[in-house]
Write a protein that holds these residues in place. Sequence first.
Motif, PDB file in Angstrom:
ATOM      1  N   ASP A 140       0.867  -1.175   0.000  1.00 14.78           N
ATOM      2  CA  ASP A 140       0.000   0.000   0.000  1.00 14.78           C
ATOM      3  C   ASP A 140       0.904   1.226   0.000  1.00 14.78           C
ATOM      4  O   ASP A 140       1.770   1.379   0.869  1.00 14.78           O
ATOM      5  CB  ASP A 140      -0.892  -0.014   1.241  1.00 14.78           C
ATOM      6  N   LEU A 186      -3.073  -8.009  11.873  1.00 15.60           N
ATOM      7  CA  LEU A 186      -3.708  -7.043  10.980  1.00 15.60           C
ATOM      8  C   LEU A 186      -2.823  -5.805  10.814  1.00 15.60           C
ATOM      9  O   LEU A 186      -2.710  -5.259   9.711  1.00 15.60           O
ATOM     10  CB  LEU A 186      -5.091  -6.652  11.501  1.00 15.60           C
ATOM     11  N   ILE A 187      -2.183  -5.384  11.886  1.00 17.64           N
ATOM     12  CA  ILE A 187      -1.263  -4.245  11.763  1.00 17.64           C
ATOM     13  C   ILE A 187      -0.091  -4.626  10.868  1.00 17.64           C
ATOM     14  O   ILE A 187       0.310  -3.869   9.994  1.00 17.64           O
ATOM     15  CB  ILE A 187      -0.804  -3.751  13.143  1.00 17.64           C
ATOM     16  N   SER A 221      -1.047  -4.614   7.333  1.00 13.44           N
ATOM     17  CA  SER A 221      -1.455  -3.313   6.800  1.00 13.44           C
ATOM     18  C   SER A 221      -0.428  -2.767   5.812  1.00 13.44           C
ATOM     19  O   SER A 221      -0.699  -1.803   5.105  1.00 13.44           O
ATOM     20  CB  SER A 221      -1.718  -2.317   7.929  1.00 13.44           C
ATOM     21  N   TYR A 222       0.717  -3.387   5.751  1.00 16.46           N
ATOM     22  CA  TYR A 222       1.699  -3.042   4.730  1.00 16.46           C
ATOM     23  C   TYR A 222       1.065  -3.164   3.338  1.00 16.46           C
ATOM     24  O   TYR A 222       1.403  -2.424   2.426  1.00 16.46           O
ATOM     25  CB  TYR A 222       2.910  -3.963   4.850  1.00 16.46           C
ATOM     26  N   ARG A 246      -2.492  -3.344   2.940  1.00 14.98           N
ATOM     27  CA  ARG A 246      -3.780  -2.631   2.925  1.00 14.98           C
ATOM     28  C   ARG A 246      -3.854  -1.792   4.188  1.00 14.98           C
ATOM     29  O   ARG A 246      -4.064  -2.304   5.282  1.00 14.98           O
ATOM     30  CB  ARG A 246      -4.936  -3.631   2.867  1.00 14.98           C
ATOM     31  N   TYR A 247      -3.658  -0.498   4.053  1.00  9.15           N
ATOM     32  CA  TYR A 247      -3.533   0.418   5.192  1.00  9.15           C
ATOM     33  C   TYR A 247      -4.689   0.300   6.178  1.00  9.15           C
ATOM     34  O   TYR A 247      -4.503   0.390   7.382  1.00  9.15           O
ATOM     35  CB  TYR A 247      -3.429   1.854   4.661  1.00  9.15           C
ATOM     36  N   GLU A 248      -5.905   0.071   5.681  1.00 13.05           N
ATOM     37  CA  GLU A 248      -7.076  -0.023   6.555  1.00 13.05           C
ATOM     38  C   GLU A 248      -7.017  -1.201   7.520  1.00 13.05           C
ATOM     39  O   GLU A 248      -7.691  -1.199   8.545  1.00 13.05           O
ATOM     40  CB  GLU A 248      -8.374  -0.096   5.724  1.00 13.05           C
ATOM     41  N   PHE A 249      -6.216  -2.220   7.221  1.00 16.12           N
ATOM     42  CA  PHE A 249      -6.079  -3.341   8.156  1.00 16.12           C
ATOM     43  C   PHE A 249      -5.599  -2.851   9.522  1.00 16.12           C
ATOM     44  O   PHE A 249      -5.942  -3.419  10.554  1.00 16.12           O
ATOM     45  CB  PHE A 249      -5.092  -4.385   7.627  1.00 16.12           C
ATOM     46  N   MET A 250      -4.808  -1.800   9.513  1.00 15.21           N
ATOM     47  CA  MET A 250      -4.276  -1.251  10.760  1.00 15.21           C
ATOM     48  C   MET A 250      -5.431  -0.754  11.643  1.00 15.21           C
ATOM     49  O   MET A 250      -5.471  -1.034  12.840  1.00 15.21           O
ATOM     50  CB  MET A 250      -3.306  -0.111  10.432  1.00 15.21           C
TER      51      MET A 250
END
Length: 165
Positions: free
Chosen positions: A13, A53-54, A57-58, A60-64
């Motif tokens: 991302d 998930l964090i 997030s690399y 998909r930013y929203e996973f964070m």
Amino acid sequence: MSYSPELPWPVPDERFRHWAGQFADMHDLVRDLVIPPGLPQAAESVLTTARELIRMSYYRYEFMMIGVGTSIIAIETALTEHYGKGTLAGHLKKARADGLLTEEQYGLLDGFGRPIRNKYAHGDLTHVALTPPLAIGMVRTSITILAELHATPSPGPTATGGFTI
């Protein structure tokens, strides 16, 4: 155009470029999010999911944000078990008054975590501005609080008024 059952490989991302140059850097970012032994399986599973998930997030930013929301929901569940029925805001105030939360933890959870949890619960998560350090701090706070809530109680007073050793 023909149908292909294979999905493309994930690509980084672009919004994460300032925080990690490659996926391997994500391991360093979440390295301190250690799930302590002895937590109930459900709490361990939720916190592990939040951490992963964090890390993911690399791609998909929203996973964070979903990871933070997941960890806040785990805290909400534990605080409800601890205090009984009530709101997350009310439980956070009680936990701060009882010394389960520091002022900093309370500020993170009430000022940032609760709104993220609300946006997560209502499906309106994409408008939240969240940086990886802030997300990691909130998940770390969730881990700390859940570990405290599920810690083995310290020995109580004996019949003579002293403490057992």
